[in-house]
Scaffold this active site. Structure first.
Site, mmCIF file in Angstrom:
data_model
loop_
_atom_site.group_PDB
_atom_site.id
_atom_site.type_symbol
_atom_site.label_atom_id
_atom_site.label_comp_id
_atom_site.label_asym_id
_atom_site.label_seq_id
_atom_site.Cartn_x
_atom_site.Cartn_y
_atom_site.Cartn_z
ATOM 1 C CG ASN A 7 -1.900 1.142 1.412
ATOM 2 O OD1 ASN A 7 -1.450 2.316 1.191
ATOM 3 N ND2 ASN A 7 -3.170 0.867 1.795
ATOM 4 C CG HIS A 10 0.974 6.179 4.685
ATOM 5 N ND1 HIS A 10 -0.069 7.195 4.718
ATOM 6 C CD2 HIS A 10 0.439 4.943 5.609
ATOM 7 C CE1 HIS A 10 -1.003 6.571 6.011
ATOM 8 N NE2 HIS A 10 -0.340 5.420 6.090
ATOM 9 C CG HIS A 43 -8.380 4.135 1.199
ATOM 10 N ND1 HIS A 43 -8.633 3.814 2.305
ATOM 11 C CD2 HIS A 43 -9.680 4.243 0.641
ATOM 12 C CE1 HIS A 43 -9.965 4.011 2.947
ATOM 13 N NE2 HIS A 43 -10.549 4.618 1.627
ATOM 14 N NE ARG A 45 -9.429 8.622 4.050
ATOM 15 C CZ ARG A 45 -10.029 7.778 5.175
ATOM 16 N NH1 ARG A 45 -9.128 6.529 5.465
ATOM 17 N NH2 ARG A 45 -10.643 8.091 6.239
ATOM 18 N NE ARG A 49 -7.638 11.383 5.420
ATOM 19 C CZ ARG A 49 -8.128 10.608 6.400
ATOM 20 N NH1 ARG A 49 -7.267 9.964 7.216
ATOM 21 N NH2 ARG A 49 -9.217 11.029 7.076
ATOM 22 C CD GLU A 70 -6.994 -0.263 1.050
ATOM 23 O OE1 GLU A 70 -7.299 0.854 1.701
ATOM 24 O OE2 GLU A 70 -6.159 -1.217 1.398
ATOM 25 C CB THR A 101 -9.563 1.576 7.120
ATOM 26 O OG1 THR A 101 -9.046 2.351 5.998
ATOM 27 C CG2 THR A 101 -10.849 1.124 7.006
ATOM 28 C CD GLU A 151 -7.198 -6.413 2.947
ATOM 29 O OE1 GLU A 151 -7.458 -5.964 1.894
ATOM 30 O OE2 GLU A 151 -6.380 -5.620 3.738
ATOM 31 C CG HIS A 191 -5.564 -1.772 9.197
ATOM 32 N ND1 HIS A 191 -5.106 -1.173 10.270
ATOM 33 C CD2 HIS A 191 -6.105 -0.829 8.618
ATOM 34 C CE1 HIS A 191 -5.433 0.064 10.262
ATOM 35 N NE2 HIS A 191 -6.108 0.463 9.058
HETATM 36 N N1 PXP Z 1 -5.818 -3.346 4.141
HETATM 37 C C1 PXP Z 1 -6.914 -2.387 3.963
HETATM 38 C C2 PXP Z 1 -8.338 -2.606 3.627
HETATM 39 C C3 PXP Z 1 -6.595 -1.111 4.550
HETATM 40 O O1 PXP Z 1 -7.531 -0.109 4.564
HETATM 41 C C4 PXP Z 1 -5.208 -0.740 4.970
HETATM 42 C C5 PXP Z 1 -4.926 0.794 5.326
HETATM 43 O O2 PXP Z 1 -5.144 1.619 4.288
HETATM 44 C C6 PXP Z 1 -4.223 -1.542 4.791
HETATM 45 C C7 PXP Z 1 -4.572 -2.963 4.469
HETATM 46 C C8 PXP Z 1 -2.747 -1.370 5.253
HETATM 47 O O3 PXP Z 1 -2.593 -1.006 6.451
HETATM 48 P P1 PXP Z 1 -0.985 -0.706 6.917
HETATM 49 O O4 PXP Z 1 -1.084 0.662 6.413
HETATM 50 O O5 PXP Z 1 -1.585 -0.598 8.573
HETATM 51 O O6 PXP Z 1 -0.177 -1.647 6.716
#
Ligand code: PXP
Length: 237
Positions: A7, A10, A43, A45, A49, A70, A101, A151, A191
């Site tokens: 992901n 960030h 994601h 959003r 952001r 996402e 999330t 998931e 997550h």
């Molecule tokens: N899976 C989903 C559905 C999420 O919303 C997120 C965070 O955007 C992640 C995985 C990844 O989470 P993390 O950034 O804590 O690894």
């Protein structure tokens, strides 16, 4: 072998902090792939952001692996997703005030809204995944409404404050995998996963892919993204 989806939200968070064009999540996705990522997750959003429509478009064109988008059940975002056609659409809950999330999608409450959307996405050739808590009732409804993947939200396992809590949350995820497999669902998880807590989750039977963002991007600040991804890949395989 368990797959690793990276992901890159960030990377865009850092970009947006300055309001300029770098760092670019598209460049980061290419480096993540060089490090062995099996897929790229973003994601989009409603408040934009971090990830913007431009990022999703370019990622779809650029990456060599699979794009997992996402998204929440918001009409403009749904339309955009149907236009872009990511490989996978993962439905997540979304609150404007949350930092990330917070819980899984309540597919029981949102069943009536979700069911036609899932069908529409599948008709467009998009694989549908539902981001849910490791709760047998949520899993059962996910299967009933025709999702191909769930998931499993690993956040509570990752946030556990004691050994006892950790064991309890892990056993819920373990049981969720069994329940989902028995119902014919395919399983991803994510997550809060990091270099210290990921291995027991990666070992669970049935888990196909882990989606990891924050810990890898954080580690990448020190060691570079390609290496950060490679180290995580080595751990989960
Ligand atoms: N899976 C989903 C559905 C999420 O919303 C997120 C965070 O955007 C992640 C995985 C990844 O989470 P993390 O950034 O804590 O690894």
């Amino acid at each position: 072998m368990v797959k690793l989806g990276i992901n890159v939200d960030h990377v865009a968070t850092v970009r947006e902090a300055r309001g300029i064009s770098e760092p670019d999540p598209v460049a980061a996705a290419v480096l993540a792939e060089l490090g062995g990522a099996d897929g790229i997750t973003v994601h989009l959003r409603e408040d934009h952001r971090h990830i913007r429509e431009r990022d999703v478009r370019l990622l779809k064109e650029t990456i060599k692996t699979r794009l997992n988008l996402e998204l929440a059940l918001a009409p403009e975002i749904l339309d955009f997703a149907l236009e872009i056609k990511p490989y996978t659409a993962t439905f997540v809950p979304e609150k404007r005030e949350e930092l990330t999330t917070e819980g899984g999608l309540d597919v029981i409450t949102h069943r009536a809204k979700l069911e036609p959307v899932i069908r529409k996405f599948q008709d467009a050739g998009i694989v549908v995944s539902l981001f849910i808590d490791p709760d047998p009732d949520q899993i059962e409804v996910s299967a009933e409404i025709g999702a191909e993947f769930i998931e499993i939200h690993t956040g509570r396992y990752c946030d556990a404050k004691s050994e006892e809590e950790l064991k309890k949350e892990f056993s819920l995820i373990d049981l969720a995998c069994v329940t989902a497999s028995n119902l014919g669902l395919r399983i991803n998880a994510g997550h809060g996963l990091n270099y210290r807590n990921v291995v027991p989750i990666a070992k669970l039977p049935g888990i196909e892919e882990l989606n990891i963002g924050h810990s890898i991007i954080a580690h990448a600040v020190y060691v570079g993204l390609e290496r950060a991804v490679r180290e995580m890949k080595a751990l989960i395989s």
